[in-house]
Design a protein around this motif. Structure first.
Motif, mmCIF file in Angstrom:
data_model
loop_
_atom_site.group_PDB
_atom_site.id
_atom_site.type_symbol
_atom_site.label_atom_id
_atom_site.label_comp_id
_atom_site.label_asym_id
_atom_site.label_seq_id
_atom_site.Cartn_x
_atom_site.Cartn_y
_atom_site.Cartn_z
ATOM 1 N N UNK A 38 0.819 -1.515 -0.050
ATOM 2 C CA UNK A 38 0.118 -0.140 -0.457
ATOM 3 C C UNK A 38 0.952 1.077 0.168
ATOM 4 N N UNK A 40 1.316 2.841 2.071
ATOM 5 C CA UNK A 40 2.590 3.215 3.421
ATOM 6 C C UNK A 40 3.698 2.321 3.603
ATOM 7 N N UNK A 427 -8.774 10.980 -5.586
ATOM 8 C CA UNK A 427 -7.511 10.937 -5.624
ATOM 9 C C UNK A 427 -6.985 10.741 -3.839
ATOM 10 N N UNK A 428 -7.810 11.039 -2.842
ATOM 11 C CA UNK A 428 -7.546 10.919 -1.750
ATOM 12 C C UNK A 428 -7.606 10.032 -1.135
ATOM 13 N N UNK A 431 -4.327 7.998 -2.737
ATOM 14 C CA UNK A 431 -3.359 8.543 -1.720
ATOM 15 C C UNK A 431 -2.679 9.375 -2.451
ATOM 16 N N UNK A 432 -2.827 9.875 -4.332
ATOM 17 C CA UNK A 432 -2.507 10.500 -5.177
ATOM 18 C C UNK A 432 -2.498 12.128 -5.056
ATOM 19 N N UNK A 433 -1.478 12.532 -4.693
ATOM 20 C CA UNK A 433 -1.717 14.191 -4.968
ATOM 21 C C UNK A 433 -1.087 14.671 -5.393
ATOM 22 N N UNK A 436 -5.216 14.804 -7.642
ATOM 23 C CA UNK A 436 -5.428 15.773 -6.027
ATOM 24 C C UNK A 436 -5.408 17.340 -6.421
#
Lengths: 497, 206
Positions: A38, A40, A427-428, A431-433, A436
């Motif tokens: 993932x 993290x 996107x959040x 976790x795609x900044x 986003x």
């Protein structure tokens, strides 16, 4: 209390190192544990993308056991070629697992000639075979029927050392018939030969990484000590493959490298996209005793995807063209679906084949619903049909709610449809900044445009109210000042006379 | 109340030499204000970790723990105060422990003032604007350091050079205290184990 906390944190930290391998997936029907990483960088259980279908040995094919097979190629025609190194032959089978042909040798200007420990093979678009005849130090080019077309012998060139010995291991050919060869003991890169077999030069050198502790040691040591030290030379490539656009995919087995997979353009630059959360390097968490992935084969699949084979843990990692890790399968073991010494990976249709040298057999993997859904969605995204990919991604998410790439895929599609507010949430989740920020920029502008009138009115009203308040205030104060100004005067005046 | 909690800290923010002088000699500083400021810093850091915008918040929400965050701020704060007091007593500092706590506490004002609004603002930022977020956060840290420097200097009536030396020494002493603390802790544990073992031994023998 503090000591306990310390102990706990140490235990947690040691768990990180010891227990880096994926946690056991419950109720798995596969002989390996399916997982993915993932955001993290934790190994999280995931549904299996590919499950073992069957295994095929030489005996099953009726041609006697393979002896240390070392390469396998699935040609465009659907035929599968296996380099049976120990027996010095190349076996050609069709997709129904019938033996079509066995190349034991060829006719070399009237004399019968054979292979000596061949270890690499490439089949070009016309079905010609390029065999890396390792112990004979040559590349043999055969036609589909097995007639000798050409032999690329030990090259002669100014840039090659006088005592240079040509030991080809792996071979690939591009559309312009340039031959790329990974040879043993060559650190300069991949050897490149032109259409008539002349040596052109090297492409794609691996960079040597500077190790600063080593550097300090060198500064402190004497000349005699330095001479005793190991020489730092770039690592060799382990395998190559060619994609449909003529780019060379190459793997190396440098354990310290962050870029063990390379995609080389014709001028030898690495142009692999690495937009995923982490390096394209197989396992990103591993036990220190086990070590990082040792990528020994790469296979370019359709739609920009590619699979790499890790010999260390016997796993296959499949990436999308953007460098996202899609799924992982395989492992070490003795059951069907796990390997002893995997050496080559191939694709035939939607199935994947892994050649296991240690057990002298081919293992066939078929995609599960999850695997084929992911493949389908990646294909749609690759072809720019993001909107069609959305229902497929949603299906993927129903099977694996932890699949970040699916969230990002849906987000991208929503972004294209200008549904920016909804895209934000996806996107959040993924976790795609980067996605986003694009979505948020548009969303914010939209909101401002939409509510510009209201905002301005409110601001004006507030400003007016504030001005009015100030005015009345100052007016009142003026009055009190005047009043208080007058009062003492009056008193004085009263007192004066 | 307003004077103590708002006006004076804000005055000190802009006029540190003047402010710290008043804090020490005019009795304008209050320990409770310093402690409230410390609490506000803890709250603003916790809020920042939890609620800062997605683009600047790289914390794993599963591992956020307000108690840990509280300790990671409060513990170093008092560790600094104690070490600074210990060092300055030896180096002819004029500050009392109370004054050190006040100076350190009042120096935290820029962090409170910048962290909270930036946490809110970061939720409305896009990638290019996050540079401002980081810029302001660094400004707050630098400002804090500068205030701490002036505070130490004024409270102890030091020269610039002596203040720098003292601050470096304070950090070293902080390390020594932590080291001794862990040492004592592990010793205590061993002693405890030892006594427990003796007790067991006696129990089994009789």
């Amino acid at each position: 209390m503090a000591a306990k906390k310390w102990l706990l944190s140490i235990a947690a930290a040691s768990l990180l190192f010891v227990h880096a391998a994926p946690p056991p997936a419950s109720a798995s029907s596969t002989p390996y544990e399916s997982y993915n990483y993932n955001y993290w960088e934790e190994a999280v259980p995931a549904p299996a993308a590919y499950i073992p279908d069957r295994s095929i040995s030489g005996v099953d094919l009726g041609i006697g056991d393979f002896l240390e097979p070392s390469d396998m190629v699935a040609a465009d025609s659907g035929l599968i070629y296996i380099v049976d190194s120990g027996n010095g032959r190349i076996v050609c089978i069709d997709d129904k697992w019938n033996v079509r042909n066995i190349f034991n040798g060829f006719d070399n200007e009237g004399k019968a000639d054979g292979f000596k420990n061949p270890s690499g093979l490439f089949v070009d678009g016309e079905g010609n075979l390029y065999v890396a005849d390792t112990d004979n130090g040559r590349i043999v080019v055969l036609s589909k029927e097995g007639d000798l077309l050409k032999i690329i012998d030990q090259p002669k060139s100014d840039i090659l050392a006088a005592d240079f010995k040509f030991v080809p291991l792996k071979v690939a050919v591009d559309k312009a018939r340039r031959v790329y060869v990974v040879a043993r003991g060559i650190y300069e890169g991949i050897m490149q030969f032109d259409g008539i077999g002349e040596f052109i030069g090297y492409v794609g050198t691996n960079k040597v990484q500077r190790d600063y502790t080593e550097y300090v040691w060198r500064l402190l040591s004497t000349k005699a000590q330095k001479a005793q030290m190991v020489l730092f030379i770039p690592t060799e490539f382990s395998n190559i493959d060619m994609d449909s656009k003529g780019f060379v995919y190459a793997t190396n087995i440098d354990p310290d490298s962050r870029e063990p997979v390379k995609r080389l353009n014709p001028s030898g630059e690495d142009v692999l996209k690495r937009f995923g959360y982490f390096d394209v390097s197989g396992d990103i968490r591993f036990r220190i005793a086990v070590g990082p992935s040792k990528l020994i084969d790469v296979k370019v699949l359709e739609n920009g995807m590619y699979s790499v084979l890790d010999a260390n843990q016997g796993r296959v990692f499949t990436y999308s063209d953007e460098g996202d890790l899609l799924y992982i399968y395989g492992g070490k073991g003795n059951q069907t679906g796990t390997f002893k010494t995997p050496v080559a990976i191939e694709r035939i249709g939607d199935k994947q084949l892994v050649l296991d040298r240690g057990r002298s057999q081919i293992v066939v993997f078929k995609p599960t619903k999850f695997g084929s859904s992911v493949n389908e969605a990646v294909k749609l995204h690759y072809n720019g049909e993001d909107k069609l990919a959305v229902p497929v991604w949603e299906e993927v998410l129903r099977m694996n709610g932890n699949y970040d790439i699916a969230y990002i895929g849906i987000g991208k599609s929503l972004l294209m449809e200008k549904r920016n507010g909804e895209a934000l949430a996806y996107f959040k989740l993924g976790m795609d900044r980067d996605g986003y920020t694009v979505a948020y920029k548009r969303y914010r502008r939209e909101l401002l445009k939409e509510h510009f009138g209201t905002v301005l009115t409110v601001l004006l009203v507030i400003a007016a109210a504030w001005a009015a308040f100030k005015l009345t205030n100052s007016w009142r104060r003026k009055r009190t000042v005047i009043m208080s100004g007058f009062a003492p005067q009056n008193v004085k005046e009263d007192k004066a006379p | 109340m307003k004077q103590d909690f708002i006006k004076f800290p804000l005055h000190l923010l802009m006029h540190p030499f003047d402010g710290f002088w008043d804090l020490k000699y005019d009795g304008k500083g209050k320990v409770r204000v310093a402690l409230v400021l410390l609490a506000l810093v803890v709250i603003s850091v916790i809020l920042q970790n939890q609620y800062a915008g997605f683009l600047v918040n790289y914390n794993d929400p599963r591992h956020l723990n307000s108690i840990t965050q509280l300790l990671t701020i409060v513990f170093p704060f008092f560790l600094w105060c104690v070490s600074n007091w210990a060092i300055t007593t030896l180096m002819d500092g004029e500050g009392k422990f109370k004054e050190i706590v006040m100076a350190t506490g009042y120096a935290l004002v820029p962090i409170v003032l910048i962290y909270l609004p930036m946490t809110v603002a970061s939720r409305f930022m896009v990638e290019e604007e996050t540079a401002f977020y980081y810029l302001l956060l660094s400004i707050s840290s630098i400002w804090f350091a500068a205030l701490l420097f002036v505070g130490t200097m004024t409270v102890h009536q030091y020269t610039v050079l002596k203040t720098v030396v003292t601050m470096v020494l304070t950090v070293i002493v902080m390390g020594i205290i932590v080291f001794l603390g862990t040492l004592v802790l592990s010793m205590m544990q061993q002693i405890y184990e030892f006594i427990v073992n003796i007790y067991r031994e006696i129990i089994f023998r009789t």
